[in-house]
Design a protein around this motif. Structure first.
Motif, PDB file in Angstrom:
ATOM      1  N   SER A 169      30.210  -2.012 -62.241  1.00  0.00           N
ATOM      2  CA  SER A 169      29.961  -3.448 -62.361  1.00  0.00           C
ATOM      3  C   SER A 169      29.270  -4.033 -63.546  1.00  0.00           C
ATOM      4  O   SER A 169      28.274  -3.149 -64.353  1.00  0.00           O
ATOM      5  CB  SER A 169      29.451  -3.907 -61.169  1.00  0.00           C
ATOM      6  OG  SER A 169      28.853  -5.230 -61.253  1.00  0.00           O
TER       7      SER A 169
ATOM      8  N   TYR B 173      21.948  -3.704 -55.349  1.00  0.00           N
ATOM      9  CA  TYR B 173      22.989  -3.428 -55.583  1.00  0.00           C
ATOM     10  C   TYR B 173      23.629  -2.943 -56.975  1.00  0.00           C
ATOM     11  O   TYR B 173      24.354  -1.770 -57.138  1.00  0.00           O
ATOM     12  CB  TYR B 173      24.017  -4.748 -55.545  1.00  0.00           C
ATOM     13  CG  TYR B 173      25.170  -4.985 -55.925  1.00  0.00           C
ATOM     14  CD1 TYR B 173      26.462  -4.339 -55.157  1.00  0.00           C
ATOM     15  CD2 TYR B 173      25.429  -5.604 -57.121  1.00  0.00           C
ATOM     16  CE1 TYR B 173      27.694  -4.397 -55.530  1.00  0.00           C
ATOM     17  CE2 TYR B 173      26.916  -5.281 -57.718  1.00  0.00           C
ATOM     18  CZ  TYR B 173      27.950  -4.681 -56.864  1.00  0.00           C
ATOM     19  OH  TYR B 173      29.186  -4.970 -57.435  1.00  0.00           O
TER      20      TYR B 173
ATOM     21  N   ARG C 104      17.296 -15.250 -56.389  1.00  0.00           N
ATOM     22  CA  ARG C 104      17.058 -13.991 -56.379  1.00  0.00           C
ATOM     23  C   ARG C 104      15.648 -13.602 -56.727  1.00  0.00           C
ATOM     24  O   ARG C 104      15.170 -14.020 -57.566  1.00  0.00           O
ATOM     25  CB  ARG C 104      18.146 -13.237 -57.108  1.00  0.00           C
ATOM     26  CG  ARG C 104      19.538 -13.705 -56.358  1.00  0.00           C
ATOM     27  CD  ARG C 104      20.874 -13.314 -57.324  1.00  0.00           C
ATOM     28  NE  ARG C 104      21.867 -13.796 -56.458  1.00  0.00           N
ATOM     29  CZ  ARG C 104      23.305 -13.513 -56.760  1.00  0.00           C
ATOM     30  NH1 ARG C 104      23.433 -12.790 -57.675  1.00  0.00           N
ATOM     31  NH2 ARG C 104      24.311 -14.132 -56.169  1.00  0.00           N
TER      32      ARG C 104
HETATM   33  O1  G4F Z   1      28.669 -15.470 -57.443  1.00  0.00           O
HETATM   34  P1  G4F Z   1      27.446 -14.407 -57.232  1.00  0.00           P
HETATM   35  O2  G4F Z   1      27.035 -14.083 -56.165  1.00  0.00           O
HETATM   36  O3  G4F Z   1      27.967 -13.134 -58.300  1.00  0.00           O
HETATM   37  P2  G4F Z   1      26.937 -11.978 -58.990  1.00  0.00           P
HETATM   38  O4  G4F Z   1      25.604 -11.835 -58.501  1.00  0.00           O
HETATM   39  O5  G4F Z   1      26.982 -12.108 -60.471  1.00  0.00           O
HETATM   40  O6  G4F Z   1      27.681 -10.753 -58.476  1.00  0.00           O
HETATM   41  C1  G4F Z   1      29.226 -10.573 -58.494  1.00  0.00           C
HETATM   42  O7  G4F Z   1      29.566 -10.034 -59.932  1.00  0.00           O
HETATM   43  C2  G4F Z   1      29.170  -8.821 -60.068  1.00  0.00           C
HETATM   44  C3  G4F Z   1      29.934  -8.461 -61.760  1.00  0.00           C
HETATM   45  O8  G4F Z   1      28.672  -8.763 -62.509  1.00  0.00           O
HETATM   46  C4  G4F Z   1      29.806  -7.787 -59.039  1.00  0.00           C
HETATM   47  F1  G4F Z   1      29.338  -6.653 -59.298  1.00  0.00           F
HETATM   48  C5  G4F Z   1      29.043  -8.173 -57.684  1.00  0.00           C
HETATM   49  O9  G4F Z   1      29.892  -7.527 -56.699  1.00  0.00           O
HETATM   50  C6  G4F Z   1      29.748  -9.593 -57.505  1.00  0.00           C
HETATM   51  O10 G4F Z   1      31.068  -9.706 -57.333  1.00  0.00           O
HETATM   52  O11 G4F Z   1      26.315 -15.106 -58.498  1.00  0.00           O
HETATM   53  C7  G4F Z   1      26.470 -15.503 -59.574  1.00  0.00           C
HETATM   54  C8  G4F Z   1      25.335 -16.298 -60.414  1.00  0.00           C
HETATM   55  C9  G4F Z   1      24.140 -15.638 -59.985  1.00  0.00           C
HETATM   56  O12 G4F Z   1      23.374 -15.688 -61.084  1.00  0.00           O
HETATM   57  C10 G4F Z   1      23.353 -16.448 -58.819  1.00  0.00           C
HETATM   58  O13 G4F Z   1      21.946 -16.453 -58.813  1.00  0.00           O
HETATM   59  O14 G4F Z   1      25.352 -17.442 -59.587  1.00  0.00           O
HETATM   60  C11 G4F Z   1      24.138 -17.619 -59.154  1.00  0.00           C
HETATM   61  N1  G4F Z   1      24.062 -18.721 -57.860  1.00  0.00           N
HETATM   62  C12 G4F Z   1      23.554 -19.993 -57.912  1.00  0.00           C
HETATM   63  N2  G4F Z   1      23.634 -20.219 -56.494  1.00  0.00           N
HETATM   64  C13 G4F Z   1      24.616 -18.488 -56.637  1.00  0.00           C
HETATM   65  C14 G4F Z   1      24.203 -19.540 -55.810  1.00  0.00           C
HETATM   66  N3  G4F Z   1      25.288 -17.365 -56.421  1.00  0.00           N
HETATM   67  C15 G4F Z   1      25.639 -17.353 -55.028  1.00  0.00           C
HETATM   68  N4  G4F Z   1      26.179 -16.281 -54.577  1.00  0.00           N
HETATM   69  N5  G4F Z   1      25.174 -18.541 -54.230  1.00  0.00           N
HETATM   70  C16 G4F Z   1      24.672 -19.604 -54.754  1.00  0.00           C
HETATM   71  O15 G4F Z   1      24.368 -20.430 -53.815  1.00  0.00           O
END
Ligand code: G4F
Ligand code: NAP
Length: 339
Positions: A134, A157, A286
């Protein structure tokens, strides 16, 4: 005909990879873990169907935390190719369940590689192995990130994925196994898990549009990600295992956008202004964030001939329209149940 074993087959990538390999004539064995309700919705159109493809897809109970199940399955299935996609893949949740996340993605990878090595020795046949690494492994290392960029993981992770990456390299170097890492940047789709930020946004946009939801709570809106379309990315996995020599490849679009830009694109398609609905909730922040991911996929382009086909705006449109349709159906079902 080739036989492929897929861990994580019930996930987003597992379902697209299954479709791709079935179309190429493979017989597929997928490892599923036991849960109190079935988690096979992404495979229902294949597994639930009574047609030819159903005959070429088999699901086996096992778990990445249970090495004996992995050994038994590999010996029974005798795969030509193994795709290790299983993980507790949610970065924020990995701060809540660090030991479990590491057990599945780090030690689980080691268990699977050991089982594959033993099988190779006993059967005297080469197994090709793909590891779902990743872009999270780059963490705080500044962009653009390529195969030569140092890792600086920022979550349990990501640390588990760095370990899985190095186990994979080590089995290649120590035992001469055909093991490759795909260092995939974020890839999304209408099958993306509902608590990843892109899908959370497109689901909310649809529900807000039809009046089923009033607000959307998010965390950090400033993070930037290199987002591609999942269906394109599983093709890169397959291409890596068709190479004579195993290797490690970055898979990315080479474009990066913030969460705000994703909000603009998705809400904008439905004629909504996201600022009217989005609220910040500290819960989604986070303890340590990955601020900026932007991949350089030159090696995958030149050696594998891989290129993303679906653009960012096409992907947002696919996801937003799919989730608007879901919301309209939910609304219709609610009205129908009242009449
Ligand atoms: O969609 P995310 O949770 O994806 P993240 O953390 O980038 O991880 C994904 O991609 C990785 C590859 O780079 C994979 F390895 C991993 O398994 C997964 O598929 O979050 C993306 C961004 C982060 O910066 C997070 O802080 O969105 C920001 N975010 C803001 N609000 C949020 C939220 N993320 C999530 N999940 N939920 C929110 O409400
Ligand atoms: P996903 O939708 O979260 O799917 C994860 C899969 O792993 C599911 O099938 C899940 O089964 C299975 N799993 C979890 N714990 C398990 C265990 N203990 N034993 C056996 N299976 C287990 O993830 P994805 O987006 O398809 O990603 C596939 C892989 O690529 C993951 O390893 C992820 O970390 C990695 N990756 C993803 C991205 C991305 O942007 N999507 C980028 C880079 C790397 P259940 O259905 O039962 O939960």
């Amino acid at each position: 005909m080739k036989r492929a074993l897929i861990t994580g087959i019930t996930g987003q990538d597992g379902s697209y990879l299954t479709e791709l390999l079935l179309a190429k004539g493979y017989t597929i064995y997928g490892i599923v873990r036991r849960s109190s309700s079935l988690t096979r919705t992404r495979l229902e159109h294949i597994y639930g169907a009574r047609h030819f493809e159903r005959e070429k897809l088999y699901l086996e109970y096992g778990d990445m935390t249970d090495g004996s199940s992995l050994r038994t399955i590999i010996t029974r299935v005798a795969p030509d190719e193994i795709y290790n996609l299983a993980a507790q893949s949610h970065v924020r949740v990995s701060f809540d369940t660090p030991e479990y996340t590491v057990d599945v993605a780090d030690v689980g990878t080691l268990r699977l590689l050991e089982a594959a090595r033993d099988y190779q020795k006993q059967a005297g046949k080469t197994v090709r192995y793909y590891q779902a690494s990743s872009s999270e492994m780059f963490g705080s290392t500044p962009p653009p990130q390529s195969e030569t960029t140092p890792f600086h993981p920022r979550s349990p992770y990501a640390i588990a994925k760095v370990a899985g990456y190095w186990h994979t390299v080590n089995y290649r170097e120590a035992y001469g196994m055909h093991c490759s890492n795909g260092i995939l940047f974020n890839h999304e789709s209408e099958r993306r898990g509902e608590n990843f930020v892109t899908r959370k946004i497109t689901l909310a946009a649809g529900r807000i549009k039809v009046g089923l939801q009033k607000e959307l709570y998010l965390g950090n809106l400033d993070a930037k990600r290199d987002w591609g379309y999942a269906k394109d990315y599983v093709e890169a996995m397959w291409l890596m295992l068709q190479e004579d020599k195993p290797d490690d490849y970055v898979v990315a679009t080479g474009e990066s956008r913030s969460i705000r830009e994703f909000l603009d694109a998705s809400f904008g398609l439905l004629g909504l202004n996201w600022q009217d609905y989005v609220k910040i909730d500290q819960f989604y922040m986070r303890p340590s964030e990955v601020d900026f991911l932007l991949g350089n996929a030159t090696k995958a382009q030149e050696k594998l001939g891989w290129r993303p086909k679906v653009s960012f705006s096409e992907m947002v449109k696919i996801m937003t329209e799919y989730d608007l349709d879901l919301a309209e159906r939910e609304l219709h079902a609610k009205k129908f149940s009242r009449s």
